[in-house]
Scaffold this active site. Structure first.
Site, PDB file in Angstrom:
ATOM      1  N   ARG A 144       1.233  -0.962   0.098  1.00  0.00           N
ATOM      2  CA  ARG A 144      -0.478   0.105  -0.200  1.00  0.00           C
ATOM      3  C   ARG A 144       0.742   1.013  -0.245  1.00  0.00           C
ATOM      4  O   ARG A 144       0.653   2.014  -0.420  1.00  0.00           O
ATOM      5  CB  ARG A 144      -1.117   0.233   0.987  1.00  0.00           C
ATOM      6  CG  ARG A 144      -2.331  -1.147   0.699  1.00  0.00           C
ATOM      7  CD  ARG A 144      -2.957  -0.971   2.197  1.00  0.00           C
ATOM      8  NE  ARG A 144      -4.561  -1.514   2.105  1.00  0.00           N
ATOM      9  CZ  ARG A 144      -5.426  -2.031   2.404  1.00  0.00           C
ATOM     10  NH1 ARG A 144      -5.147  -1.581   3.608  1.00  0.00           N
ATOM     11  NH2 ARG A 144      -6.411  -2.465   1.996  1.00  0.00           N
TER      12      ARG A 144
ATOM     13  N   GLY B  75      -6.522  -7.607   1.987  1.00  0.00           N
ATOM     14  CA  GLY B  75      -5.652  -7.259   2.060  1.00  0.00           C
ATOM     15  C   GLY B  75      -4.955  -9.277   1.903  1.00  0.00           C
ATOM     16  O   GLY B  75      -3.576  -9.457   1.926  1.00  0.00           O
TER      17      GLY B  75
ATOM     18  N   GLY C 278     -12.934  -3.917   1.504  1.00  0.00           N
ATOM     19  CA  GLY C 278     -14.319  -3.923   1.791  1.00  0.00           C
ATOM     20  C   GLY C 278     -14.721  -2.196   0.579  1.00  0.00           C
ATOM     21  O   GLY C 278     -16.197  -2.853   0.566  1.00  0.00           O
TER      22      GLY C 278
ATOM     23  N   LYS D 246     -14.436 -15.155   6.680  1.00  0.00           N
ATOM     24  CA  LYS D 246     -16.075 -14.932   7.507  1.00  0.00           C
ATOM     25  C   LYS D 246     -17.000 -14.423   6.356  1.00  0.00           C
ATOM     26  O   LYS D 246     -16.735 -13.456   5.233  1.00  0.00           O
ATOM     27  CB  LYS D 246     -16.020 -13.629   8.702  1.00  0.00           C
ATOM     28  CG  LYS D 246     -15.354 -14.259   9.499  1.00  0.00           C
ATOM     29  CD  LYS D 246     -14.973 -13.217  10.494  1.00  0.00           C
ATOM     30  CE  LYS D 246     -16.615 -12.451  11.209  1.00  0.00           C
ATOM     31  NZ  LYS D 246     -16.133 -11.743  12.520  1.00  0.00           N
TER      32      LYS D 246
HETATM   33  P1  ADP Z   1      -9.401 -11.090   2.307  1.00  0.00           P
HETATM   34  O1  ADP Z   1      -8.069  -9.756   3.336  1.00  0.00           O
HETATM   35  O2  ADP Z   1      -8.049 -10.856   0.793  1.00  0.00           O
HETATM   36  O3  ADP Z   1     -10.727 -10.058   2.133  1.00  0.00           O
HETATM   37  P2  ADP Z   1     -10.369 -12.087   3.988  1.00  0.00           P
HETATM   38  O4  ADP Z   1      -9.678 -11.383   5.459  1.00  0.00           O
HETATM   39  O5  ADP Z   1     -11.834 -12.356   4.150  1.00  0.00           O
HETATM   40  O6  ADP Z   1      -9.918 -12.108   3.356  1.00  0.00           O
HETATM   41  O7  ADP Z   1      -9.560 -14.162   4.782  1.00  0.00           O
HETATM   42  C1  ADP Z   1      -8.526 -14.414   4.305  1.00  0.00           C
HETATM   43  C2  ADP Z   1      -8.523 -15.209   5.470  1.00  0.00           C
HETATM   44  O8  ADP Z   1      -9.230 -16.464   5.224  1.00  0.00           O
HETATM   45  C3  ADP Z   1      -6.905 -16.370   5.010  1.00  0.00           C
HETATM   46  O9  ADP Z   1      -6.012 -15.227   6.533  1.00  0.00           O
HETATM   47  C4  ADP Z   1      -7.064 -17.464   5.079  1.00  0.00           C
HETATM   48  O10 ADP Z   1      -6.740 -18.161   6.537  1.00  0.00           O
HETATM   49  C5  ADP Z   1      -8.248 -17.303   6.437  1.00  0.00           C
HETATM   50  N1  ADP Z   1      -9.139 -18.335   5.352  1.00  0.00           N
HETATM   51  C6  ADP Z   1      -9.046 -19.076   4.731  1.00  0.00           C
HETATM   52  N2  ADP Z   1      -9.984 -20.162   4.425  1.00  0.00           N
HETATM   53  C7  ADP Z   1     -10.551 -21.205   5.541  1.00  0.00           C
HETATM   54  C8  ADP Z   1     -10.532 -21.160   6.276  1.00  0.00           C
HETATM   55  N3  ADP Z   1     -10.682 -22.950   5.493  1.00  0.00           N
HETATM   56  N4  ADP Z   1     -10.942 -22.190   7.038  1.00  0.00           N
HETATM   57  C9  ADP Z   1     -10.275 -21.025   8.161  1.00  0.00           C
HETATM   58  N5  ADP Z   1      -9.924 -19.854   7.674  1.00  0.00           N
HETATM   59  C10 ADP Z   1      -9.791 -20.043   6.467  1.00  0.00           C
HETATM   60 MG    MG Z   2      -8.212 -10.076   5.487  1.00  0.00          MG
END
Ligand code: ADP
Ligand code: MG
Length: 393
Positions: free
Chosen positions: A36, A347, A370, A196
């Site tokens: 970033r 991220g 977001g 989530k």
């Molecule tokens: P981003 O930052 O790209 O928006 P998120 O923050 O929503 O993504 O999610 C990323 C996290 O989700 C990662 O740290 C990853 O380890 C976790 N994750 C992915 N698959 C699973 C799973 N099956 N169970 C638990 N955590 C998971």
């Molecule tokens: Mg994230």
């Protein structure tokens, strides 16, 4: 969305406040990933070269009060290092010490203010804080794409008070996302993963009518599988979301959602846990699903490769741990190989892409999580809308 850009102003000699998104991960007091900061640099450089006095601000993390661990000092050090110019870090957001530092600036100088969220008024868009920020500058440049979905003092309040334009990064991001709004190249595919479901159900619901296919993996897929009646063992499930998820799956466009048919299941949530591939309908009671399985990864990759435009947010598994990285890696490779217009946001998703060395192989790597999702949903971005008032006056 109507706005002026830094090419529409003559900033020479003026005090220009730039709201950047320098919200980077820290590790032991050092910047762990400077993606970033690099993305924020072109606007800062352009303003310096045009003789502006460049005052930069950003939030960092989610401090409760003045958390010393979330001071901007490591960010200032990295900005100076990659920018090749001096950065004067002030231990103040918009008080007398900030004003003093800005007063002492010459053309081309760069001051970095303290973490905007050290001020309790920041997230409340407090008018007093907005007045103080506005008093620091003659012009305001909105460049924090990752923060424009929030109406805070440093994203909206100040822009209501001072002539404001969009920075180079913001323009690049809005241009990239605009390809999904209106008439996207079809098939328009959205790939969602991450931890989530509650974070992303809104986007699932509002994007379903617009997309041709929605591929869902990551931790969030287990709540969807559970809602469809599968036993998912000890996998991540948000019980309180099950009813809403069922409605979405049965509702209009619900048939566009593709869920994993096979998954990688570990004995426990640990990097060294024994694991195996099972069918999604045969997850053992104690099993924890940590990645999509190889058959699903191939199917998802084929959909991405045949798409006209693809937006991806959220890793397909716990990619941080090598045994559970393959699903994310396969989808990332498909993103790199497809001729579709491709955007990756979030991220962790961007960190995964970088870890795999594929960030130069997609059309656009977004700095916003977001904000990108809200933009795709068609929700207004307050930090962009506020710029419109300066277009005709
Ligand atoms: P981003 O930052 O790209 O928006 P998120 O923050 O929503 O993504 O999610 C990323 C996290 O989700 C990662 O740290 C990853 O380890 C976790 N994750 C992915 N698959 C699973 C799973 N099956 N169970 C638990 N955590 C998971
Ligand atoms: Mg994230």
């Amino acid at each position: 969305m109507r706005y002026l850009t830094i090419d529409d102003i003559e900033p020479s000699g003026f005090r220009v406040l730039v709201r950047s998104d320098l919200n980077v991960p820290l590790d032991g007091g050092r910047v762990a990933d400077d993606f970033r900061i690099r993305a924020a640099l072109p606007t800062i450089q352009a303003l310096r070269e045009r003789g502006a006095r460049v005052v930069v601000c950003s939030h960092l993390g989610r401090p409760k009060g003045q958390d010393p661990a979330l001071r901007m000092d490591p960010v200032a050090a990295r900005l100076a290092e990659i920018g090749g110019f001096g950065v004067h870090k002030v231990d103040d957001v918009a008080g007398p010490r900030a004003a003093e530092a800005v007063e002492a600036m010459g053309p081309g100088d760069v001051v970095l203010l303290e973490n905007t969220r050290f001020e309790p008024g920041e997230t409340k868009n407090d008018p007093v804080l907005a007045d103080r920020l506005a008093a620091l500058c003659d012009l305001f440049v909105q460049d924090a794409f990752g923060s424009v979905h929030r109406a805070h003092a440093s994203t909206v309040g100040v822009a209501e008070r001072v002539r404001s334009v969009a920075g180079l990064l913001l323009v690049r991001e809005l241009d990239a996302f605009s390809r999904f709004l209106g008439e996207p190249e079809r098939p328009y595919v959205v790939v969602l993963g991450g931890a989530k479901v509650s974070d992303k159900l809104g986007v699932v619901r509002s994007l379903l009518p617009k997309t041709d296919a929605m591929l869902i993996g990551g931790g969030m897929c287990f709540t969807l599988l559970a809602a469809e009646g599968y036993e998912v063992g000890e996998s991540l499930v948000e019980e309180e979301m099950l009813d809403t998820v069922r409605e979405v799956l049965a509702g209009p466009g619900g048939d566009k959602i593709q869920l994993p048919a096979d998954v990688v299941v570990a004995d426990r949530f640990a990097p060294d846990a024994p694991w195996r591939v099972t069918e999604a309908k045969a997850i053992p009671d104690e099993g924890v699903g940590l990645d999509i399985g190889p058959a699903t990864a191939e199917r998802f990759a084929a959909v991405v490769e045949g798409a006209g435009s693809v937006f991806w947010n959220g890793p397909m598994g716990v990619f941080e741990w090598e045994p559970f990285r393959a699903g994310t890696a396969r989808v990332a490779q498909a993103m790199a190989d497809t001729s579709a217009f491709t955007v990756v946001g979030g991220g962790d998703s961007v960190a995964a892409l970088r870890m795999l060395g594929l960030e130069d192989r997609v059309s656009h790597v977004s700095t916003g999580g977001g904000a990108g999702l809200e933009l795709l949903e068609g929700r207004p971005l307050p930090g962009v809308e506020v710029l419109e008032r300066w277009v005709d006056g």
